[in-house]
Design a protein around this motif. Structure first.
Motif, PDB file in Angstrom:
ATOM      1  N   GLY A   1       0.836  -1.187   0.000  1.00 51.96           N
ATOM      2  CA  GLY A   1       0.000   0.000   0.000  1.00 51.96           C
ATOM      3  C   GLY A   1       0.873   1.241   0.000  1.00 51.96           C
ATOM      4  N   PRO A   2       0.237   2.412   0.031  1.00 58.38           N
ATOM      5  CA  PRO A   2       0.969   3.686   0.000  1.00 58.38           C
ATOM      6  C   PRO A   2       2.044   3.728   1.076  1.00 58.38           C
ATOM      7  CG  PRO A   2      -1.391   4.072  -0.186  1.00 58.38           C
ATOM      8  CD  PRO A   2      -1.210   2.613   0.095  1.00 58.38           C
ATOM      9  N   LEU A   3       3.180   4.260   0.724  1.00 59.49           N
ATOM     10  CA  LEU A   3       4.310   4.287   1.655  1.00 59.49           C
ATOM     11  C   LEU A   3       5.007   5.638   1.643  1.00 59.49           C
ATOM     12  CD1 LEU A   3       6.261   0.945   1.053  1.00 59.49           C
ATOM     13  CD2 LEU A   3       4.853   1.562   3.030  1.00 59.49           C
ATOM     14  N   ARG A   4       5.591   5.963   2.768  1.00 56.54           N
ATOM     15  CA  ARG A   4       6.453   7.118   2.818  1.00 56.54           C
ATOM     16  C   ARG A   4       7.715   6.771   2.038  1.00 56.54           C
ATOM     17  NH1 ARG A   4       8.158   8.103   8.461  1.00 56.54           N
ATOM     18  NH2 ARG A   4       6.575   6.586   9.023  1.00 56.54           N
ATOM     19  N   LEU A   5       8.375   7.765   1.506  1.00 58.11           N
ATOM     20  CA  LEU A   5       9.569   7.499   0.713  1.00 58.11           C
ATOM     21  C   LEU A   5      10.606   6.725   1.512  1.00 58.11           C
ATOM     22  CD1 LEU A   5      10.037  10.721  -1.372  1.00 58.11           C
ATOM     23  CD2 LEU A   5       9.074   8.504  -1.981  1.00 58.11           C
ATOM     24  N   THR A   6      10.774   7.116   2.766  1.00 57.79           N
ATOM     25  CA  THR A   6      11.741   6.424   3.607  1.00 57.79           C
ATOM     26  C   THR A   6      11.451   4.936   3.670  1.00 57.79           C
ATOM     27  OG1 THR A   6      11.425   8.358   4.987  1.00 57.79           O
ATOM     28  CG2 THR A   6      12.961   6.696   5.763  1.00 57.79           C
ATOM     29  N   HIS A   7      10.174   4.623   3.873  1.00 61.24           N
ATOM     30  CA  HIS A   7       9.827   3.216   3.987  1.00 61.24           C
ATOM     31  C   HIS A   7       9.991   2.480   2.671  1.00 61.24           C
ATOM     32  CE1 HIS A   7       7.324   3.930   7.875  1.00 61.24           C
ATOM     33  NE2 HIS A   7       8.621   3.866   8.093  1.00 61.24           N
ATOM     34  N   LEU A   8       9.644   3.159   1.599  1.00 61.92           N
ATOM     35  CA  LEU A   8       9.841   2.557   0.293  1.00 61.92           C
ATOM     36  C   LEU A   8      11.321   2.210   0.126  1.00 61.92           C
ATOM     37  CD1 LEU A   8       8.822   1.731  -2.459  1.00 61.92           C
ATOM     38  CD2 LEU A   8       9.118   4.093  -3.232  1.00 61.92           C
TER      39      LEU A   8
ATOM     40  N   PRO B   1      17.701   6.447   0.639  1.00 63.01           N
ATOM     41  CA  PRO B   1      16.536   7.298   0.415  1.00 63.01           C
ATOM     42  C   PRO B   1      16.650   8.128  -0.858  1.00 63.01           C
ATOM     43  CG  PRO B   1      17.221   7.447   2.700  1.00 63.01           C
ATOM     44  CD  PRO B   1      18.219   6.571   2.011  1.00 63.01           C
ATOM     45  N   SER B   2      17.823   8.622  -1.123  1.00 68.09           N
ATOM     46  CA  SER B   2      17.952   9.473  -2.306  1.00 68.09           C
ATOM     47  C   SER B   2      17.665   8.677  -3.577  1.00 68.09           C
ATOM     48  CB  SER B   2      19.337  10.107  -2.365  1.00 68.09           C
ATOM     49  OG  SER B   2      20.339   9.151  -2.495  1.00 68.09           O
ATOM     50  N   THR B   3      18.072   7.436  -3.581  1.00 62.87           N
ATOM     51  CA  THR B   3      17.796   6.591  -4.741  1.00 62.87           C
ATOM     52  C   THR B   3      16.293   6.410  -4.905  1.00 62.87           C
ATOM     53  OG1 THR B   3      19.844   5.385  -4.416  1.00 62.87           O
ATOM     54  CG2 THR B   3      18.173   4.324  -5.740  1.00 62.87           C
ATOM     55  N   ALA B   4      15.646   6.093  -3.800  1.00 69.66           N
ATOM     56  CA  ALA B   4      14.201   5.878  -3.847  1.00 69.66           C
ATOM     57  C   ALA B   4      13.507   7.155  -4.317  1.00 69.66           C
ATOM     58  CB  ALA B   4      13.696   5.477  -2.474  1.00 69.66           C
ATOM     59  N   MET B   5      13.993   8.250  -3.798  1.00 71.18           N
ATOM     60  CA  MET B   5      13.408   9.529  -4.166  1.00 71.18           C
ATOM     61  C   MET B   5      13.432   9.755  -5.663  1.00 71.18           C
ATOM     62  SD  MET B   5      13.133  13.088  -3.755  1.00 71.18           S
ATOM     63  CE  MET B   5      12.948  12.608  -2.041  1.00 71.18           C
ATOM     64  N   ARG B   6      14.599   9.583  -6.238  1.00 69.11           N
ATOM     65  CA  ARG B   6      14.704   9.865  -7.671  1.00 69.11           C
ATOM     66  C   ARG B   6      13.955   8.831  -8.501  1.00 69.11           C
ATOM     67  NH1 ARG B   6      19.990  13.207  -6.667  1.00 69.11           N
ATOM     68  NH2 ARG B   6      20.509  11.684  -5.089  1.00 69.11           N
ATOM     69  N   MET B   7      13.915   7.618  -7.997  1.00 71.79           N
ATOM     70  CA  MET B   7      13.156   6.608  -8.714  1.00 71.79           C
ATOM     71  C   MET B   7      11.683   7.004  -8.665  1.00 71.79           C
ATOM     72  SD  MET B   7      14.385   2.748  -8.399  1.00 71.79           S
ATOM     73  CE  MET B   7      13.161   2.221  -7.232  1.00 71.79           C
ATOM     74  N   ALA B   8      11.259   7.487  -7.513  1.00 75.28           N
ATOM     75  CA  ALA B   8       9.867   7.911  -7.364  1.00 75.28           C
ATOM     76  C   ALA B   8       9.553   9.036  -8.350  1.00 75.28           C
ATOM     77  CB  ALA B   8       9.608   8.370  -5.937  1.00 75.28           C
ATOM     78  N   GLU B   9      10.483   9.963  -8.510  1.00 70.94           N
ATOM     79  CA  GLU B   9      10.267  11.041  -9.474  1.00 70.94           C
ATOM     80  C   GLU B   9      10.001  10.490 -10.867  1.00 70.94           C
ATOM     81  OE1 GLU B   9      13.652  13.605  -9.477  1.00 70.94           O
ATOM     82  OE2 GLU B   9      13.245  14.358  -7.458  1.00 70.94           O
ATOM     83  N   ARG B  10      10.881   9.569 -11.258  1.00 69.46           N
ATOM     84  CA  ARG B  10      10.728   9.015 -12.608  1.00 69.46           C
ATOM     85  C   ARG B  10       9.412   8.277 -12.749  1.00 69.46           C
ATOM     86  NH1 ARG B  10      16.187   6.979 -11.266  1.00 69.46           N
ATOM     87  NH2 ARG B  10      17.532   8.770 -11.638  1.00 69.46           N
ATOM     88  N   LEU B  11       9.084   7.500 -11.727  1.00 68.91           N
ATOM     89  CA  LEU B  11       7.835   6.748 -11.786  1.00 68.91           C
ATOM     90  C   LEU B  11       6.642   7.691 -11.810  1.00 68.91           C
ATOM     91  CD1 LEU B  11       8.637   3.775  -9.410  1.00 68.91           C
ATOM     92  CD2 LEU B  11       8.183   3.691 -11.867  1.00 68.91           C
TER      93      LEU B  11
ATOM     94  N   ILE C   1       3.875  10.906   0.534  1.00 71.76           N
ATOM     95  CA  ILE C   1       3.472   9.516   0.380  1.00 71.76           C
ATOM     96  C   ILE C   1       3.347   9.116  -1.072  1.00 71.76           C
ATOM     97  CG2 ILE C   1       1.657   7.871   0.942  1.00 71.76           C
ATOM     98  CD1 ILE C   1       1.110   9.389   3.395  1.00 71.76           C
ATOM     99  N   ALA C   2       3.910   7.968  -1.372  1.00 68.93           N
ATOM    100  CA  ALA C   2       3.829   7.454  -2.731  1.00 68.93           C
ATOM    101  C   ALA C   2       2.674   6.473  -2.835  1.00 68.93           C
ATOM    102  CB  ALA C   2       5.126   6.769  -3.118  1.00 68.93           C
ATOM    103  N   THR C   3       1.833   6.694  -3.814  1.00 71.12           N
ATOM    104  CA  THR C   3       0.673   5.822  -4.030  1.00 71.12           C
ATOM    105  C   THR C   3       0.678   5.337  -5.467  1.00 71.12           C
ATOM    106  OG1 THR C   3      -0.531   7.374  -2.611  1.00 71.12           O
ATOM    107  CG2 THR C   3      -1.815   5.666  -3.715  1.00 71.12           C
TER     108      THR C   3
END
Lengths: 177, 177
Positions: free
Chosen positions: B70-77, B85-95, B114-116
Motif C-alpha cells: 500500500g501507499p508508503l512514505r519514501l523512507t519506507h519505500l 533514500p535518495s535513490t528511492a526519491m529519484r526513482m519515485a520522481e521518474r515513476l 506519500i507514494a501511491t
DNA sequence: CACTTTGTTTGCATAATGCAAATCATGCCC
DNA sequence: GGGCATGATTTGCATTATGCAAACAAAGTG
C-alpha cells in the motif's frame, strides 16, 4: 495470459478450480524461491562486502565468470553476463585498472582482446566464494538433514522444467537488474 | 565463520570429512538455488518486457512493493527496496512522471510525502504478475506433482534456517545489483 | 583491391546508487 | 514563544551500469 479459454465454458467450474489450484501452486513456488533467492542474494552481497567492498556486484559476477570459464574474449564475457558488449568493455576497463583482470590483444588474432583473471582477481573470487560457502553451510546445517536432498532434487526438477541449463558455478542473479 | 574450532583438532579426520560433506551439501544447494533463481529472474524480466518495456526492473520492484504494502512514505519505500533514500526519491520522481505513482504530501504531517500507486501502475503490476504467474504455472505443470510440495517445504526450511522473513509478495531479487 | 564479417571501441543518453550537506516541518524544552 | 533536536525529503556530486548506434580495425573473400 489465457487461463480462460473457450474450453472453460464447457467444463465449467472444475476447470476453473484446476486453474486456481495450479495458479496457487505457482504462487507458492514463486514465493518460496523468491524468498530463498533473497536470502542467497543477501549472503552473496554480505560475503562480497566483507572481503572487498570496492567491487560492485556486477563486477564480481564478471570475475566469477572468468574464474569458471577461463580467459574470454570481451564478446563472450558480455554474452555470459547477458549484457551489451559496450557494457562489458567498460566494466573490463574498470576491473583492469583495479588490477583484477588483464586485457591483452590476442597475438593470433589482433582484432580480439582477451580478458584474463589476475592473481589478485582469482584471490578475491576464491575468498568471497569460500566466505559465501561457509555462510551457506552454516545455514544448511540448521536444516533438517532429510530436507536437503529433497531441496536439491526439487529445485533441479524445477529448473529442468523451466529449461534452464544447470549452472555449474556461474553468475549471481544479482543482475536482477 | 568458524567451521574449524579447537574441537576439530581433537576429532581429527572425521571432522574434516564431515566438513567436506557439509561444504559439498552447501555447494549443491547453492548451485540448485542459483540456477532456479536465474530461471525466475529470466521469467520476471521477460514478463516485464512483454508488458512494459519502458520500465526498468528496479522501478518495477518499487511498484510491486507499493502494490503489496500500500501507499508508503519514501523512507519506507527505500527501506523495503534496501536502497538509499535518495535513490528511492529519484526513482519515485521518474515513476511519477511516467504516471505510475502519485506523490503527494501527507496532509497530516507535511514533512512526509506519500507514494501511491496510480491506476496505471496497478495495472502494470497486475499484468506483469499475471504474465509471470502463468509462466511459472506452465513450468510447474511440467514438474512431477510430488516434487512440488517438497520443493516448497524444503525451500521454506532453507529460508527459515537462514533467518529470512518469508516474503509474501515482495521484491524481485534482481537487486543483486 | 573492394566488400563483408566480426570484434572492439566511442559517443550519447539515461538509470541506479551512495554519501554528505542543505532544507523543511515538527515537536519539545526551557 | 524562541531555540534546538529530530525526522523526512531534497540536492549536489561522483561513479557505475546499461543500451543503442556509429565509428574503427583486423581478417577473410571473391
Amino acid at each position: 495470459m489465457s487461463p480462460r479459454t473457450a474450453d472453460d465454458k464447457m467444463s465449467g467450474e472444475s476447470s476453473t478450480t484446476a486453474d486456481r489450484a495450479r495458479a496457487a501452486a505457482g504462487d507458492r513456488v514463486i514465493d518460496a524461491v523468491l524468498t530463498a533467492s533473497r536470502l542467497l542474494v543477501a549472503v552473496s552481497a554480505r560475503s562480497l562486502n566483507e572481503v572487498e567492498d570496492s567491487l560492485t556486484l556486477p563486477q564480481f559476477r564478471a570475475l566469477v565468470v572468468l574464474a569458471s570459464r577461463g580467459p574470454l574474449r570481451l564478446t563472450h564475457l558480455a554474452e555470459h553476463l547477458a549484457v551489451n558488449p559496450s557494457t562489458a568493455m567498460r566494466m573490463a576497463e574498470r576491473l583492469a585498472s583495479a588490477g583484477m583482470i588483464d586485457r591483452s590483444p590476442n597475438p593470433e588474432n589482433r582484432r580480439e582482446s582477451i580478458a584474463t583473471l589476475t592473481e589478485a582477481g582469482r584471490e578475491v573470487v576464491e575468498q568471497v566464494t569460500t566466505r559465501r560457502r561457509d555462510e551457506i553451510t552454516a545455514i544448511v546445517e540448521r536444516m533438517p538433514a532429510d530436507h536437503l536432498d529433497r531441496l536439491v532434487e526439487a529445485l533441479e526438477s524445477f529448473s529442468a522444467a523451466g529449461g534452464e541449463p544447470s549452472a555449474g558455478y556461474d553468475p549471481i542473479p544479482l543482475g536482477w537488474q
